[in-house]
Design a protein around this motif. Structure first.
Motif, PDB file in Angstrom:
ATOM      1  N   TYR A  51      42.830  59.115  39.663  1.00 16.07           N
ATOM      2  CA  TYR A  51      42.373  58.643  40.971  1.00 16.07           C
ATOM      3  C   TYR A  51      41.352  57.517  40.808  1.00 16.07           C
ATOM      4  CZ  TYR A  51      40.073  58.568  45.515  1.00 16.07           C
ATOM      5  OH  TYR A  51      39.534  58.157  46.717  1.00 16.07           O
ATOM      6  N   ARG A  52      40.401  57.717  39.868  1.00 14.16           N
ATOM      7  CA  ARG A  52      39.394  56.679  39.624  1.00 14.16           C
ATOM      8  C   ARG A  52      40.046  55.389  39.146  1.00 14.16           C
ATOM      9  NH1 ARG A  52      36.695  60.888  37.077  1.00 14.16           N
ATOM     10  NH2 ARG A  52      37.146  59.999  35.011  1.00 14.16           N
ATOM     11  N   LYS A  53      41.045  55.517  38.276  1.00 13.97           N
ATOM     12  CA  LYS A  53      41.743  54.342  37.765  1.00 13.97           C
ATOM     13  C   LYS A  53      42.400  53.568  38.912  1.00 13.97           C
ATOM     14  CE  LYS A  53      45.540  52.922  34.715  1.00 13.97           C
ATOM     15  NZ  LYS A  53      46.572  53.371  33.741  1.00 13.97           N
ATOM     16  N   LYS A  54      43.112  54.286  39.755  1.00 15.57           N
ATOM     17  CA  LYS A  54      43.794  53.655  40.889  1.00 15.57           C
ATOM     18  C   LYS A  54      42.787  52.977  41.822  1.00 15.57           C
ATOM     19  CE  LYS A  54      47.064  54.667  44.613  1.00 15.57           C
ATOM     20  NZ  LYS A  54      47.869  55.730  45.285  1.00 15.57           N
ATOM     21  N   SER A  55      41.665  53.663  42.070  1.00 11.64           N
ATOM     22  CA  SER A  55      40.655  53.131  42.972  1.00 11.64           C
ATOM     23  C   SER A  55      39.954  51.911  42.378  1.00 11.64           C
ATOM     24  CB  SER A  55      39.631  54.227  43.294  1.00 11.64           C
ATOM     25  OG  SER A  55      38.588  53.716  44.092  1.00 11.64           O
ATOM     26  N   GLU A  56      39.568  52.026  41.097  1.00  8.95           N
ATOM     27  CA  GLU A  56      38.825  50.938  40.441  1.00  8.95           C
ATOM     28  C   GLU A  56      39.677  49.669  40.295  1.00  8.95           C
ATOM     29  OE1 GLU A  56      35.640  50.737  38.899  1.00  8.95           O
ATOM     30  OE2 GLU A  56      35.097  52.530  40.025  1.00  8.95           O
ATOM     31  N   LEU A  57      40.974  49.861  40.034  1.00  7.85           N
ATOM     32  CA  LEU A  57      41.846  48.711  39.794  1.00  7.85           C
ATOM     33  C   LEU A  57      42.562  48.223  41.047  1.00  7.85           C
ATOM     34  CD1 LEU A  57      43.436  49.745  36.360  1.00  7.85           C
ATOM     35  CD2 LEU A  57      41.462  48.272  36.789  1.00  7.85           C
ATOM     36  N   SER A  58      42.230  48.809  42.188  1.00  8.77           N
ATOM     37  CA  SER A  58      42.877  48.406  43.439  1.00  8.77           C
ATOM     38  C   SER A  58      42.496  46.970  43.808  1.00  8.77           C
ATOM     39  CB  SER A  58      42.463  49.348  44.569  1.00  8.77           C
ATOM     40  OG  SER A  58      41.083  49.195  44.858  1.00  8.77           O
ATOM     41  N   LYS A  59      43.350  46.334  44.582  1.00  6.33           N
ATOM     42  CA  LYS A  59      43.083  44.963  45.028  1.00  6.33           C
ATOM     43  C   LYS A  59      41.789  44.886  45.816  1.00  6.33           C
ATOM     44  CE  LYS A  59      47.864  43.304  45.210  1.00  6.33           C
ATOM     45  NZ  LYS A  59      48.927  42.742  46.073  1.00  6.33           N
ATOM     46  N   GLU A  60      41.559  45.927  46.595  1.00  7.93           N
ATOM     47  CA  GLU A  60      40.349  45.946  47.423  1.00  7.93           C
ATOM     48  C   GLU A  60      39.097  45.967  46.553  1.00  7.93           C
ATOM     49  OE1 GLU A  60      38.259  48.702  50.897  1.00  7.93           O
ATOM     50  OE2 GLU A  60      40.272  49.164  50.180  1.00  7.93           O
ATOM     51  N   ASN A  61      39.113  46.764  45.474  1.00  7.44           N
ATOM     52  CA  ASN A  61      37.936  46.882  44.627  1.00  7.44           C
ATOM     53  C   ASN A  61      37.728  45.657  43.733  1.00  7.44           C
ATOM     54  OD1 ASN A  61      35.716  48.691  43.636  1.00  7.44           O
ATOM     55  ND2 ASN A  61      36.778  48.387  41.688  1.00  7.44           N
ATOM     56  N   THR A  62      38.846  45.051  43.286  1.00  7.29           N
ATOM     57  CA  THR A  62      38.729  43.905  42.372  1.00  7.29           C
ATOM     58  C   THR A  62      38.623  42.564  43.101  1.00  7.29           C
ATOM     59  OG1 THR A  62      41.150  43.828  42.197  1.00  7.29           O
ATOM     60  CG2 THR A  62      39.956  45.076  40.503  1.00  7.29           C
ATOM     61  N   LYS A  63      38.695  42.630  44.415  1.00 10.16           N
ATOM     62  CA  LYS A  63      38.564  41.406  45.207  1.00 10.16           C
ATOM     63  C   LYS A  63      37.206  40.767  44.948  1.00 10.16           C
ATOM     64  CE  LYS A  63      38.934  39.713  49.960  1.00 10.16           C
ATOM     65  NZ  LYS A  63      39.099  40.106  51.390  1.00 10.16           N
ATOM     66  N   GLY A  64      37.219  39.500  44.587  1.00  8.49           N
ATOM     67  CA  GLY A  64      35.976  38.800  44.310  1.00  8.49           C
ATOM     68  C   GLY A  64      35.554  38.847  42.853  1.00  8.49           C
ATOM     69  N   MET A  65      36.242  39.657  42.039  1.00 10.08           N
ATOM     70  CA  MET A  65      35.928  39.713  40.606  1.00 10.08           C
ATOM     71  C   MET A  65      36.568  38.530  39.879  1.00 10.08           C
ATOM     72  SD  MET A  65      36.328  43.667  39.357  1.00 10.08           S
ATOM     73  CE  MET A  65      35.226  44.965  39.899  1.00 10.08           C
ATOM     74  N   SER A  66      35.955  38.126  38.792  1.00 10.22           N
ATOM     75  CA  SER A  66      36.549  37.083  37.966  1.00 10.22           C
ATOM     76  C   SER A  66      37.671  37.689  37.121  1.00 10.22           C
ATOM     77  CB  SER A  66      35.493  36.478  37.042  1.00 10.22           C
ATOM     78  OG  SER A  66      35.069  37.439  36.082  1.00 10.22           O
ATOM     79  N   LYS A  67      38.534  36.826  36.563  1.00  9.49           N
ATOM     80  CA  LYS A  67      39.614  37.309  35.707  1.00  9.49           C
ATOM     81  C   LYS A  67      39.057  38.059  34.497  1.00  9.49           C
ATOM     82  CE  LYS A  67      43.186  33.912  36.851  1.00  9.49           C
ATOM     83  NZ  LYS A  67      44.103  32.852  36.313  1.00  9.49           N
TER      84      LYS A  67
END
Length: 256
Positions: free
Chosen positions: A204-220
């Motif tokens: 669950y944490r993996k899915k949440s952390e890597l979701s588009k919503e969570n990674t939005k605004g992160m650098s590559k």
């Protein structure tokens, strides 16, 4: 031997990582108060949820929080949200006090609510397990769970609130006891359930952390680093290390 090394390395790495210690319950033996590395009241509260000092129905001051009128805000240093005090007298374990944070205090003071909760009722805990009581000098502090290390311990085996055995151990004897207890714990249904739950929560944490919503605004670069963290699921040794460091399967009765 491999498992022991993994567990020990994992334990001491966690000691450096986690920052929030937990307020221990207390126990009085021969008129002296000690910290208690168990929570004997938890089993009682599971069977008597109305008696919970925060989430039960006894204390009217919490009704407004349950109705959503106000938000509860307790210290992260006490996940139980109470501190219970126990006493051993005439070889019987009993609950003599329970405290919670004062809702009207800004300094996180604790106040007793024992009388409000129970009045003159006699509380029978029906607790069975091995109590772990540090009695010696602190050697290695840990800011989580039950993994602080002391020079001396007192162990007490309790059967339905009655002391049936007790012994003083040094740190080496205590560590050997912990490994024996953990080996037996791994054979229980509780362990299997915990293992399954841990893996489900990791997914669950993996899915949440890597979701588009969570990674939005992160650098590559940040996203790549985050993905690397979840490259491989935790091994059983990893999970065992976590369980060993943070848990206390006091219900598992072994020799010491």
């Amino acid at each position: 031997m491999k498992l022991k090394i993994v567990i020990l390395l994992f334990t001491f790495s966690l000691i450096k990582i986690f920052a929030t210690g937990q307020e221990p319950d207390k126990i009085i033996i021969n008129n002296k108060e000690y910290d208690l590395m168990n929570n004997p009241l938890e089993g009682y509260l599971e069977k008597h949820p109305d008696d919970h000092p925060v989430y039960g129905s006894q204390l009217t001051e919490f009704h407004q929080y349950k109705n959503g009128e106000r938000m509860l805000s307790f210290s992260s240093s006490n996940d139980r949200e109470y501190i219970a005090t126990f006493k051993i007298e005439n070889n019987i374990l009993s609950l003599i006090d329970i405290k919670i944070q004062d809702l009207n205090s800004d300094s996180e003071d604790y106040i007793s609510v024992f009388q409000k909760l129970f009045g003159n009722r006699k509380i029978v805990l029906n607790y069975s397990g091995i109590l772990v009581i540090p009695t010696g000098k602190l050697i290695k502090a840990a800011s989580f769970g039950y993994s602080s290390l002391h020079e001396q311990y007192k162990l007490m085996t309790i059967d339905n609130d009655t002391v049936v055995r007790e012994k003083d151990l040094d740190k080496d004897e205590f560590i050997k006891f912990k490994f024996r207890q953990f080996a037996q714990y791994k054979k229980t249904e509780e362990y299997k359930t915990g293992l399954k739950k841990y893996r489900e929560e990791w997914e669950y944490r993996k899915k949440s952390e890597l979701s588009k919503e969570n990674t939005k605004g992160m650098s590559k670069k940040e996203i790549t680093a985050l993905k690397k963290e979840y490259d491989q699921p935790p091994t059983e040794d990893d999970i065992n290390g976590y369980f060993f460091a943070t848990g206390n399967p006091d219900f598992v009765i072994v020799d010491y």
